[in-house]
Scaffold this active site. Structure first.
Site, mmCIF file in Angstrom:
data_model
loop_
_atom_site.group_PDB
_atom_site.id
_atom_site.type_symbol
_atom_site.label_atom_id
_atom_site.label_comp_id
_atom_site.label_asym_id
_atom_site.label_seq_id
_atom_site.Cartn_x
_atom_site.Cartn_y
_atom_site.Cartn_z
ATOM 1 N N ASP A 176 0.811 -1.221 0.000
ATOM 2 C CA ASP A 176 0.000 0.000 0.000
ATOM 3 C C ASP A 176 0.843 1.269 0.000
ATOM 4 O OD1 ASP A 176 -2.290 1.524 0.082
ATOM 5 O OD2 ASP A 176 -3.118 0.562 1.854
ATOM 6 N N GLU A 186 -14.403 1.551 0.415
ATOM 7 C CA GLU A 186 -14.129 2.257 1.657
ATOM 8 C C GLU A 186 -14.281 3.770 1.540
ATOM 9 O OE1 GLU A 186 -9.917 1.987 2.840
ATOM 10 O OE2 GLU A 186 -9.523 1.196 0.848
#
Length: 639
Positions: free
Chosen positions: A401, A456
């Site tokens: 990430d 999200e």
């Protein structure tokens, strides 16, 4: 053969080549501008046509795209500017060659498993007055046109590209503003020329006189940088800008990434694999360890509060095993000190709970994927330490990430990590990342990439949900993480059927299902559907759609059942869905929104029939189709 016949053969060949490069040039009348030399590159079958031209006034090359006599792209600038040469003008053609490209490969992820590549490749060799060389390599396929530049000798760093895409008058657009994580939303514009000035993502979709056109790039490595589009209001031209507007450093000959236009009708664009087809073949011989499939992902159940402990994660493993899902993903927090964001050395975890969780999960038939911050993998020694440790534990994959850059330096980092994860037999899901751009063909351990404002995010709209199948997800696997029924802020919150449909509508090699076990148990029909999701897709078909307004896709599983997902922005309606599944009779089980739960309804239809499906406002549906036979009442069965 004697010398004289050999010379005659060579002379004939040279004459043929000259005729091929000048056949479109007509003599100018006195007092009229010199004609523009043009060369057509035709692909196989009903492919579009690429038209390369060289302006005689200043020697600048252009490329246009036509299909069936209509314009997809107007003549658009091509070329590079380097430290030592301006390779965008003052050029003359010194040669041209053409060859067919025929390939066949299989993909571990994506819209289809077996890929057949049929292209025509033409190479145009240009030279400046000072002798600097630029080769323009074009490829024409049934689903699009692509080109790249080759510099046979170093011309210093690349300062900028003059590459651009000029749309015909009347073209409309569906595009999103550019940010390095590629997570901003898409928006429809009735006029491509009226789009506000600014930077936009490469995966921009245009509707032109010649059909749909999706801009893309392929084969981006550390030898170059990622790119995006730039636009000035009032212009129909979209330029190509390199990441951070920084020079690309070169040391010798250079081959740039492909600039591509995926084009055709909407189904052709949506189902296209052109971006993968342009990329280099797989660099991994043994792919037996690469196994896509659904995963239980618990981050949206509450982040670290969802439980970064052995006890909590074992419960998630148990639930994944009960559902038949092959993976469970442990997200951020598992390797951090309590209540801090200080990274713990991987040696600390030797006595921690992660190795025990991996063993526990393996006994249940569940593989573990773990989250890593990319900075852990920037130093070669630390990268080897982390990835080697994870492989030793038996971890199956890594979710990496926060790269948030498409610079040349960061693309080199991708190259290093891809080689290392392949060596350590770790599947990969990149977040905060670039988009696939052919990477999944070359490195098939890449299961998915974010490059999207996923589940999200709190800023999604139904229009965004209906845009992604025609833009971002055309390029490659997309980790949207659907299935978060528990989140009231999702744009389809009034439609559990629409949320369920996203698990099919969006393709991802590892489909991270983001709901809580409690949310699935409260929706038994949704749970039943999710339990049947296959590990991968054999084929994809667009059933109907209008970019930014609606999308319905069908995907065929290895056991020949079709999974269908649909989403619709706007008012409630009864949607007409063509059953483009093949001839014969089909049993179609639709899952739609009922008063209290999802409603499963069985329909018997023939291939080509139109099925009417009720959908709520900003909602959708899911469905499962199988071959009908006398007495069959359900498509139940695990793929």
């Amino acid at each position: 053969m004697t010398a004289r016949p050999r010379l005659r053969t060579i002379a004939l060949a040279l004459c043929s080549a000259l005729l091929a490069t000048t056949a479109s040039v007509l003599p100018a009348r006195a007092g009229t501008p010199a004609p523009v030399p043009t060369w057509e590159v035709r692909g196989p079958g009903d492919a579009p046509t690429a038209v390369v031209a060289l302006d005689p006034a200043d020697g600048h090359p252009t490329l246009a795209v036509r299909r069936d006599g209509r314009t997809v792209l107007e003549p658009s600038p091509v070329g590079l500017v380097t430290e030592r040469a301006d390779l965008s003008k003052g050029l003359s053609l010194i040669g041209r060659s053409e060859r067919p490209v025929r390939e066949r490969y299989t993909s571990t992820t994506g819209k289809s498993r077996v890929r057949v590549v049929r292209m025509t490749e033409a190479r145009f060799r240009f030279r400046t007055a000072t002798g600097a060389r630029l080769d323009l390599v074009t490829r024409v396929a049934p689903d699009g046109v692509a080109y790249r530049y080759v510099l046979p000798r170093s011309q210093g760093d690349v300062l900028r590209e003059t590459s651009a895409f000029t749309l015909p008058a009347g073209a409309s657009a569906l595009l999103g503003a550019y940010r390095s994580d590629n997570e901003l939303p898409f928006r429809r514009y009735e006029s491509a020329a009226a789009v506000p000035s600014g930077a936009y993502m490469m995966q921009s979709l245009f509707h032109t006189d010649g059909g749909w056109a999706l801009i893309a790039e392929s084969d981006v490595t550390g030898t170059y940088a990622g790119a995006h589009l730039t636009h000035s209001a009032g212009s129909a031209t979209y330029g190509v800008s390199l990441a951070d507007d920084a020079p690309v450093h070169t040391a010798g000959a250079l081959t740039t990434p492909w600039r591509a236009v995926v084009t055709g009708d909407l189904a052709t664009v949506t189902e296209s694999t052109l971006v993968d087809d342009l990329a280099p073949a797989s660099r991994i011989r043994d792919i037996s360890w690469i196994r896509p499939g659904p995963a239980l992902w618990t981050w949206l159940a509450g982040g670290k509060a969802a439980g970064q402990s052995l006890t909590a994660q074992e419960k998630y493993v148990d639930y994944a095993a009960e559902r038949g899902w092959p993976y469970e993903v442990v997200d951020a927090g598992w390797y951090f000190e309590p209540d801090a964001w200080d990274v713990v050395d991987p040696d600390w975890q030797t006595d921690g709970w992660m190795p025990e969780l991996v063993r526990y999960a393996a006994a249940k038939g569940v593989g573990i994927h773990v989250w890593l911050h990319y900075t852990l993998l920037t130093d070669p020694a630390e990268r080897e330490k982390w990835l080697g440790t994870l492989e030793h534990w038996g971890v199956k994959g890594v979710k990496i990430d926060f790269m948030n850059s498409e610079s040349q330096e960061r693309m080199r980092w991708y190259d290093d990590v891809l080689r290392s994860t392949a060596r350590h037999h770790l599947m990969v899901n990149f977040h905060g990342s670039t988009i696939p751009k052919g990477i999944q063909r070359t490195w098939p351990q890449v299961m998915s990439m974010e490059g999207v404002g996923g589940e999200e995010k709190r800023t999604n709209t139904a229009e965004q949900l209906a845009s992604l199948p025609f833009t971002r997800n055309v390029i490659g696997s997309m980790d949207f993480t659907p299935g978060a029924f528990q989140r009231p802020e999702r744009p389809d919150a009034g439609s559990d059927a629409g949320e369920l449909g996203l698990t099919v509508l969006y393709e991802s090699g590892i489909q991270n299902l983001s709901g809580t076990p409690e949310s699935y148990d409260a929706r038994p029909e949704a749970r039943r559907f999710l339990e049947q999701l296959p590990a991968r897709w054999e084929e994809t078909r667009l059933l109907t759609g209008d970019p930014g307004r609606s999308a319905v896709l069908a995907r065929r599983s290895p056991d020949h059942r079709w999974f269908i997902g649909g989403i619709f922005a706007g008012a409630a309606r009864t949607a007409d869905v063509p059953m483009r599944l093949g001839a014969g009779r089909w049993l179609v089980e639709t899952l739609t929104d009922g008063p209290a739960d999802l409603v499963r309804t069985a329909h018997t239809v023939r291939g080509g029939d139109t099925l009417q499906v009720p959908v709520r406002a900003d909602g959708g549906f899911a469905a499962l189709a199988c071959r009908w036979y006398e007495g069959r009442t359900s498509c139940e069965g695990r793929a």
